[in-house]
Structure formats: structure tokens, C-alpha cells
Design a protein around this motif. Sequence first.
Motif, short mmCIF file in Angstrom:
data_model
loop_
_atom_site.label_atom_id
_atom_site.label_comp_id
_atom_site.label_asym_id
_atom_site.label_seq_id
_atom_site.Cartn_x
_atom_site.Cartn_y
_atom_site.Cartn_z
N THR A 127 0.84 -1.28 0.13
CA THR A 127 -0.04 -0.03 0.16
C THR A 127 0.93 1.33 0.10
OG1 THR A 127 -1.59 -1.44 1.28
CG2 THR A 127 -1.96 1.17 1.23
N GLY A 128 0.43 2.30 -0.90
CA GLY A 128 1.07 3.50 -0.67
C GLY A 128 2.47 3.80 -1.42
N LEU A 129 2.47 2.96 -2.66
CA LEU A 129 3.68 3.14 -3.27
C LEU A 129 3.61 4.20 -4.72
CD1 LEU A 129 5.17 -0.63 -3.60
CD2 LEU A 129 5.35 1.08 -1.78
N GLY A 130 2.40 4.69 -4.63
CA GLY A 130 2.24 5.50 -5.77
C GLY A 130 2.35 4.76 -7.20
N VAL A 131 1.86 3.56 -7.20
CA VAL A 131 2.19 2.94 -8.33
C VAL A 131 1.38 3.28 -9.54
CG1 VAL A 131 1.54 0.41 -9.15
CG2 VAL A 131 2.51 0.87 -6.99
N ILE A 132 1.79 3.16 -10.98
CA ILE A 132 1.00 3.32 -11.94
C ILE A 132 0.26 2.50 -12.49
CG2 ILE A 132 1.36 4.75 -14.36
CD1 ILE A 132 2.12 6.57 -12.04
N ASP A 133 0.93 1.44 -12.57
CA ASP A 133 0.23 0.17 -13.19
C ASP A 133 0.56 -1.24 -12.26
OD1 ASP A 133 -0.68 -1.91 -14.69
OD2 ASP A 133 0.27 -1.35 -16.45
N TYR A 134 -0.32 -1.55 -11.48
CA TYR A 134 0.16 -2.62 -10.55
C TYR A 134 0.36 -3.76 -11.13
CZ TYR A 134 -4.79 -4.22 -10.90
OH TYR A 134 -5.78 -4.80 -11.36
N THR A 135 -0.30 -4.06 -12.44
CA THR A 135 -0.14 -5.36 -13.19
C THR A 135 1.50 -5.53 -13.33
OG1 THR A 135 -0.73 -4.57 -15.25
CG2 THR A 135 -2.50 -5.46 -13.72
N GLN A 136 2.16 -4.39 -13.60
CA GLN A 136 3.63 -4.93 -13.79
C GLN A 136 4.47 -4.75 -12.88
OE1 GLN A 136 3.86 -4.97 -17.18
NE2 GLN A 136 1.78 -5.20 -17.08
N LEU A 137 3.97 -5.10 -11.40
CA LEU A 137 4.77 -5.16 -10.42
C LEU A 137 5.57 -6.62 -10.23
CD1 LEU A 137 2.91 -3.01 -7.86
CD2 LEU A 137 4.94 -2.56 -9.28
N THR A 157 0.84 -12.71 -11.54
CA THR A 157 0.21 -11.40 -11.80
C THR A 157 -0.32 -10.90 -10.67
OG1 THR A 157 0.09 -11.77 -14.31
CG2 THR A 157 -0.94 -9.61 -13.19
N ALA A 158 0.38 -9.58 -10.26
CA ALA A 158 -0.30 -8.77 -9.13
C ALA A 158 -1.53 -8.55 -9.17
CB ALA A 158 0.33 -7.48 -9.04
N THR A 159 -2.27 -8.51 -8.04
CA THR A 159 -3.83 -8.16 -7.86
C THR A 159 -3.99 -7.08 -7.10
OG1 THR A 159 -3.94 -9.82 -5.94
CG2 THR A 159 -4.38 -10.68 -8.20
N GLY A 160 -5.21 -6.61 -6.88
CA GLY A 160 -5.69 -5.45 -5.94
C GLY A 160 -5.86 -4.30 -7.00
N SER A 161 -5.08 -3.27 -6.70
CA SER A 161 -5.24 -1.93 -7.39
C SER A 161 -4.04 -1.10 -7.38
CB SER A 161 -6.31 -1.16 -6.69
OG SER A 161 -6.05 -0.91 -5.36
N ASN A 162 -3.94 -0.12 -8.11
CA ASN A 162 -2.61 0.98 -7.93
C ASN A 162 -2.54 1.48 -6.63
OD1 ASN A 162 -2.00 0.60 -10.47
ND2 ASN A 162 -3.26 2.42 -11.22
N GLU A 163 -3.51 1.49 -5.79
CA GLU A 163 -3.70 2.10 -4.58
C GLU A 163 -3.11 1.04 -3.55
OE1 GLU A 163 -6.16 2.67 -6.59
OE2 GLU A 163 -5.47 4.57 -7.12
N GLU A 164 -3.68 -0.26 -3.61
CA GLU A 164 -3.34 -1.24 -2.74
C GLU A 164 -3.02 -2.70 -3.33
OE1 GLU A 164 -5.52 -3.38 0.84
OE2 GLU A 164 -6.09 -1.38 0.51
#
Length: 371
Positions: A127-137, A157-164
Motif C-alpha cells: 500500500t502507498g507506493l504511488g503505483v502507475i500500473d500494478y499489473t507490471q509489479l 500477476t499482481a492483484t488489487g489496485s494501484n492504491e493497494e
Amino acid sequence: MTDGNITTGANLISIGTSTANLGTVSHTDGSVIGDIRRWFDSNTSSNVVFTVGTVDYYRPAYISYTTAPTSGGTLTASFNASDPTMNGLTLDDGGNIIEATAIEGYWPINAGDGLAGGTYDVDLTATGLGVIDYTQLWLLKRANAASPWTLNGTHETATGSNEEPTVHRNGLSGFSEFAVGGKAGALPVELVEFNAACENGIVKLNCATISEINNDYFIVEKSTDLIHYYEVSRIKGSGNSNSLKYYSALDKKPFFSQSYYRLKQVDYDGTIRTFHPIALKCDNFENSEPEILVYPNPFNSELNIVFDNISECKAKIEIINEMGKTIITQEAYIENSAYTEKLDLNKLPPAVYYLKVIAKDQVFNIKVIKQ
């Protein structure tokens, strides 16, 4: 945990007492800031949570043993809110190029009390990383802080959202340290270099990025105590970029003592991301001039005066109002070349004042504002 954070300090929180008493965790709010230890037996397990994080962000780790350990024991986990560095990057995971780590921190997870064998899946909620595209983590692993980041196990593949976002890795063995990595464009500004060097009494700072999204500008700041920072300069960003960009700045009046420099990155919408500081101490500043700095300015009640490159002496401090009248006079003994004196000015009414400091036959005048 139902409300608030728990800071363990030098201690830890232990859930359960043995392989026969694993204990349970129920969580609705808050983070453990420090170490939390949990017991595992020699069976498979699912989503065993370590409720770690920071004061502001809950960043739990989940462990699921898909192949049972050969012997039970404990895992101790925490979230370390310091720069994981980019040692070992870039990494190629089946054609997916991991170019950067999230600077906000990493998760040490270590086995103990005889825990051995087995394979596991790990999930980290970042949480709180300022992610632009969480699917590319991506989830990364390394042996220790001096070792390079690697890819152990299989990516999911990452799940959730850019915020979390929650990053996943399956089929791992052995425990150590874990972090979040990203492909180009996954993180707002991917910093690959930030360094400082002393050159003829001037500090030269260099940084480089490999990816920028909505980057308006950088702020370069310096500090002597890692608490109070002073702005050195601002550097225009490149907006949006997927290529290597180099930036530089000069500090023509560096501190005489141990210094710390850091970058702040500001988006077009005003969002600020602060990178971890670097340390620097220059030994060739014999000719540096003494300097007085004050913070905060404007101030509310307390004013701090930093005496930089002024050796031990007695200093006279005056507060002068706009009419030119000296309304406060006091003395301070300068104990070292990076000494800070704190003034309690709570009783002063809001106004513009002038700080006058006399030290070593030198006079310094600084305009200050009481809010």
C-alpha cells in the motif's frame, strides 16, 4: 488487532508458543512496526499473515506452505522502511524486464527455531507506493542487504489496485528479504542513480531515471540531522519518459559537517514522493565560510539556529522588531562546528523580525517571520 499501531522497538510480538500451539491472528486495522514472529508445524498452511507496516501504511506479508516443511519452527517478519537499492537489476523473467525497486522499503522474513524444508508462496501487499500500473509489479528476493536481487520461484500477476497492490510469487524455498520491483512504467519515477561528490568546496549531485510519469520537477534538499531539511535547488523533470535521463545540481554552500542529501519528486498534480537520503562528509572545506541557517521560517513558536563551520565559541543572539528595537537578547555556547540552538519564541506576537547573531567577530542578519 482492531485499532492503532504497535511499535515493538527492540522487542517482538510472538504469536503462538510452539509447533503444537501455533496461535491465531485477527486483524481489522493498524500495523506492527517491528518484528512479529509466528509458529509453523510440519504441515502445509494457507495465508499465514504477518501484520506489519509503517505508521501510515499497512503492508502485510502472507506465507502459504504448498509443500510441508520437513521440520516446524518460526518465521519472523517485519517491514523495513528504507531504500532496498537496485543491486542486481535489471532482471529478466521470461522476457519481462524488471528495471527498478519501490524505494519505500522491503520485507525481511527469516526462519528460526528449526524451521526447514518445504516450498511456499508469498504475497506482499504494498500500500502507498504511488503505483502507475500494478499489473507490471514483480516480487523480488535477495539473501541479505549486501546481495543482489534475484527471481526465486514463479511469478504470478499482481492483484488489487494501484492504491493497494498485492504481488505474488509461488514455489519459493528458503527465507531472507523481499521487495517489490517493477517493469518500465509501473512506478511513477524509477530512479537508478543518486550520488554526491565533493569538488573544490562544492558538492555536485547527480541522479538518473529510466522512467518518468507526470514528473514536473525534483527538489534537492540537505540536512545535518535527517530531520530538518533545507532546499538546495529545483530541477525540471522530463514529464513522461521511458528512456535514461540524467540530472545534476550543485550545492555551492555545503555544510561543513556530516551532511545528508535527498530528492523529492513532484508530479504535475502536486503529489510528492520522497527518496531516501544519501550521506556525505567532505574533508576539503578548510576555506568554507561560516554560515547561519534557521528553521522553520516562518515559525510558530520555536526557531532553530544552525551554526555551520563555526568552531567553539560564545555567540550573542538578538531578536529585533521592525522598528529596530532589540526585544530579546541571549547567549549561546557553540559546542561544535554543526551546533543547533533552539529559541522559544512562543510569547512573541506574529510579525516580521530580524535575527542578529554575533559569533567569532562575525555578524549574521536573517529575516524571520512569526506566524
